[in-house]
Design a protein around this motif. Structure first.
Motif, PDB file in Angstrom:
ATOM      1  N   MET A  79       0.800  -1.226   0.000  1.00 32.76           N
ATOM      2  CA  MET A  79       0.000   0.000   0.000  1.00 32.76           C
ATOM      3  C   MET A  79       0.838   1.285   0.000  1.00 32.76           C
ATOM      4  SD  MET A  79      -2.915  -1.154   2.768  1.00 32.76           S
ATOM      5  CE  MET A  79      -1.752  -1.979   3.857  1.00 32.76           C
ATOM      6  N   PHE A  80       2.042   1.230   0.592  1.00 29.59           N
ATOM      7  CA  PHE A  80       2.825   2.440   0.773  1.00 29.59           C
ATOM      8  C   PHE A  80       3.945   2.524  -0.263  1.00 29.59           C
ATOM      9  CE2 PHE A  80       0.778   2.087   4.842  1.00 29.59           C
ATOM     10  CZ  PHE A  80       0.644   3.389   5.290  1.00 29.59           C
ATOM     11  N   SER A 121      12.950  -8.118   6.907  1.00 29.70           N
ATOM     12  CA  SER A 121      11.620  -8.004   6.305  1.00 29.70           C
ATOM     13  C   SER A 121      11.379  -6.596   5.773  1.00 29.70           C
ATOM     14  CB  SER A 121      10.557  -8.370   7.344  1.00 29.70           C
ATOM     15  OG  SER A 121       9.261  -8.181   6.831  1.00 29.70           O
ATOM     16  N   THR A 122      11.922  -5.587   6.475  1.00 23.97           N
ATOM     17  CA  THR A 122      11.736  -4.203   6.027  1.00 23.97           C
ATOM     18  C   THR A 122      12.450  -3.954   4.703  1.00 23.97           C
ATOM     19  OG1 THR A 122      11.534  -3.426   8.313  1.00 23.97           O
ATOM     20  CG2 THR A 122      12.129  -1.799   6.644  1.00 23.97           C
ATOM     21  N   LEU A 123      13.684  -4.429   4.583  1.00 20.32           N
ATOM     22  CA  LEU A 123      14.433  -4.232   3.343  1.00 20.32           C
ATOM     23  C   LEU A 123      13.783  -4.966   2.176  1.00 20.32           C
ATOM     24  CD1 LEU A 123      18.098  -4.520   4.693  1.00 20.32           C
ATOM     25  CD2 LEU A 123      16.816  -2.435   4.127  1.00 20.32           C
ATOM     26  N   THR A 124      13.337  -6.196   2.435  1.00 19.33           N
ATOM     27  CA  THR A 124      12.657  -6.962   1.382  1.00 19.33           C
ATOM     28  C   THR A 124      11.367  -6.282   0.961  1.00 19.33           C
ATOM     29  OG1 THR A 124      13.589  -9.004   2.294  1.00 19.33           O
ATOM     30  CG2 THR A 124      11.727  -9.221   0.775  1.00 19.33           C
ATOM     31  N   ALA A 125      10.602  -5.790   1.936  1.00 21.45           N
ATOM     32  CA  ALA A 125       9.339  -5.119   1.631  1.00 21.45           C
ATOM     33  C   ALA A 125       9.569  -3.832   0.859  1.00 21.45           C
ATOM     34  CB  ALA A 125       8.579  -4.838   2.923  1.00 21.45           C
ATOM     35  N   ALA A 126      10.646  -3.119   1.175  1.00 26.07           N
ATOM     36  CA  ALA A 126      10.946  -1.887   0.436  1.00 26.07           C
ATOM     37  C   ALA A 126      11.215  -2.191  -1.035  1.00 26.07           C
ATOM     38  CB  ALA A 126      12.143  -1.182   1.069  1.00 26.07           C
ATOM     39  N   TYR A 127      11.951  -3.276  -1.290  1.00 28.02           N
ATOM     40  CA  TYR A 127      12.189  -3.671  -2.685  1.00 28.02           C
ATOM     41  C   TYR A 127      10.878  -4.056  -3.368  1.00 28.02           C
ATOM     42  CZ  TYR A 127      13.758  -6.382  -6.697  1.00 28.02           C
ATOM     43  OH  TYR A 127      13.928  -6.871  -7.963  1.00 28.02           O
ATOM     44  N   ALA A 128      10.036  -4.805  -2.666  1.00 27.75           N
ATOM     45  CA  ALA A 128       8.740  -5.196  -3.242  1.00 27.75           C
ATOM     46  C   ALA A 128       7.872  -3.977  -3.523  1.00 27.75           C
ATOM     47  CB  ALA A 128       8.014  -6.153  -2.294  1.00 27.75           C
ATOM     48  N   SER A 129       7.935  -2.982  -2.651  1.00 24.39           N
ATOM     49  CA  SER A 129       7.167  -1.754  -2.871  1.00 24.39           C
ATOM     50  C   SER A 129       7.651  -1.026  -4.117  1.00 24.39           C
ATOM     51  CB  SER A 129       7.293  -0.842  -1.651  1.00 24.39           C
ATOM     52  OG  SER A 129       6.659   0.401  -1.872  1.00 24.39           O
ATOM     53  N   ARG A 130       8.975  -1.032  -4.350  1.00 17.82           N
ATOM     54  CA  ARG A 130       9.505  -0.378  -5.540  1.00 17.82           C
ATOM     55  C   ARG A 130       9.039  -1.098  -6.806  1.00 17.82           C
ATOM     56  NH1 ARG A 130      15.918   0.665  -7.022  1.00 17.82           N
ATOM     57  NH2 ARG A 130      15.533   1.693  -9.028  1.00 17.82           N
ATOM     58  N   VAL A 131       9.060  -2.417  -6.784  1.00 18.48           N
ATOM     59  CA  VAL A 131       8.582  -3.190  -7.936  1.00 18.48           C
ATOM     60  C   VAL A 131       7.106  -2.910  -8.191  1.00 18.48           C
ATOM     61  CG1 VAL A 131       8.164  -5.526  -8.796  1.00 18.48           C
ATOM     62  CG2 VAL A 131      10.317  -4.994  -7.643  1.00 18.48           C
ATOM     63  N   ARG A 132       6.313  -2.853  -7.117  1.00 20.20           N
ATOM     64  CA  ARG A 132       4.878  -2.576  -7.273  1.00 20.20           C
ATOM     65  C   ARG A 132       4.647  -1.200  -7.879  1.00 20.20           C
ATOM     66  NH1 ARG A 132       1.748   0.527  -4.429  1.00 20.20           N
ATOM     67  NH2 ARG A 132       3.291   0.705  -2.759  1.00 20.20           N
TER      68      ARG A 132
END
Length: 415
Positions: A79-80, A121-132
């Motif tokens: 979402m973010f 988990s934060t670093l992985t989620a940040a990468y996923a957010s960039r891809v999204r």
């Protein structure tokens, strides 16, 4: 010991203040407005997870609820933005640090492992957010191109053409699509108002391609073609040439259409129906289908079916409406598989203004359909009104003027 307690209390206070600043709805809503995005309550979910996990860990430390903090960055990634995801991860780390310190696990293996898991988990989620976000930008660009194509292919129709008011309804089958294989146009010509509605075989971009070719030929030829059979014949010729020049099965590229000509000063309308569902004539509260007196071939099918184009002439006086539609309307099915009874349903709204009629039709179709609609739909209403500067009785009393020339291979009949 007192220093350690004060440090724990300070860490908790810092975490609480940080959480309060971020999850305050007014602050988050203002931040979303500054970024040009609407505020959604779902955006609070990662923050609520942090709060609930922290409270549960405080009251039931033996259950180790603080391990749930690692899930919050993953929720935020959906979402973010990247910075927002990192911010949620930082809050989770602060909360995990405060809880670990309160439980006297700071520096021990379980506590360190939990903090390390939250950071990873934060670093992985940040990468996923960039891809999204990259995919969302790509989708936005594709939709922008589709909307531009729609404006070119299905541009807004003029609501008034001499003594004809026009209203249209269009909806593509795909939920995110803006264009499909159904098409329409209404234009003023020296011979009166000319309309077209059609449906291309198939769906997707190939159908859009064929629709664009047919609409382009109609827009170019509608001024020069002396009558509807000539117009249909020239459209057939150009579509056949195009199909031969494009790789693939030429016979798979065809479309059913209805051509309508409403001459000024004559209480009639002329139609050529090329394999399309019959229009509905609304007159004085009555509804009847305008079936062609003889079949005409769909566009790009004349080589198989012949090039005979039948003209049907119908009365069309002031107050009459002509409803043109595609099979996405008439072939809508309910849960029992029954086709939508178009003429019966339209009879309820036969005296409504065209815009209101189409709104009723759309709402009724949405209520009638079972499951997901798998076909495009289009509907167009042509309403004859009193022409400017003329009494209504003049047009009603006018005698239909028959043209003296009918092209070879075409006939004209009157209902």
């Amino acid at each position: 010991m007192g220093v350690q307690v004060r440090g724990i209390i300070a860490a908790r206070g810092t975490a609480v203040r940080s959480l309060r600043q971020v999850i305050a709805p007014k602050r988050l809503s203002r931040r979303m407005r500054e970024e040009g995005r609407p505020f959604e309550p779902a955006l609070l979910i990662p923050l609520l997870v942090i709060v609930l996990a922290s409270v549960a860990a405080f009251f039931t430390p033996h259950l180790q609820f603080y391990r749930l903090l690692g899930a919050t960055p993953a929720l935020a990634a959906a979402m973010f933005s990247v910075s927002g995801t990192l911010g949620i991860g930082l809050l989770a780390l602060i909360a995990g640090f405060a809880i670990t310190a309160a439980d006297h696990n700071l520096g021990q293996t379980p506590g360190n492992f939990t903090l390390l898991a939250v950071a990873a988990s934060t670093l992985t989620a940040a990468y996923a957010s960039r891809v999204r976000q990259n995919r969302e930008r790509t989708l936005a660009e594709v939709r922008s191109v589709a909307e531009t194509a729609q404006r070119v292919l299905l541009r807004p129709l003029p609501q008034h053409l001499e003594d004809i008011d026009v209203e249209v309804l269009y909806q593509a089958a795909a939920a995110q699509a803006r264009i499909g294989g159904d098409f329409y146009e209404a234009m003023q010509t020296p011979y009166g108002v000319r309309l077209i509605i059609g449906d291309v075989r198939g769906k997707g971009l190939p159908a859009v391609e064929v629709a664009s070719v047919i609409l382009s030929t109609f827009r170019v030829l509608r001024m020069s073609a002396p009558d509807l059979p000539s117009l249909a014949g020239q459209m057939e010729t150009l579509m056949s040439q195009y199909s031969r020049d494009v790789p693939g099965d030429a016979l798979e590229r065809f479309a059913t259409i209805v051509l309508v000509e409403i001459p000024a000063g004559e209480p009639i309308a002329r139609l050529v129906n090329c394999g399309h569902p019959p229009p509905l004539l609304l007159h004085g509260g009555e509804v009847r289908e305008v079936e062609p007196s003889a079949p005409s071939p769909p566009i790009n099918m004349a080589d198989l079916l012949g090039d005979h184009y039948q003209v049907d002439t119908i009365p069309f006086t002031i107050g009459d409406r002509l409803l043109l539609y595609t099979d996405g309307v008439s072939e809508t099915r309910n849960r029992t598989g029954t086709f939508y009874p178009l003429a019966q349903r339209v009879h309820r709204w036969a005296l409504d203004p065209p815009r209101q009629l189409l709104e009723h039709l759309h709402q009724d179709l949405c209520a009638y359909v079972h499951g997901t609609r798998d076909d495009d739909l289009a509907a167009l209403v042509a309403h004859r009104v009193t022409p400017p500067g003329r009494e209504a009785t003049e047009l009603d009393r006018a005698v239909p003027v028959q043209r003296g020339h009918t092209p070879s291979g075409a006939t004209e009949s009157a209902d």
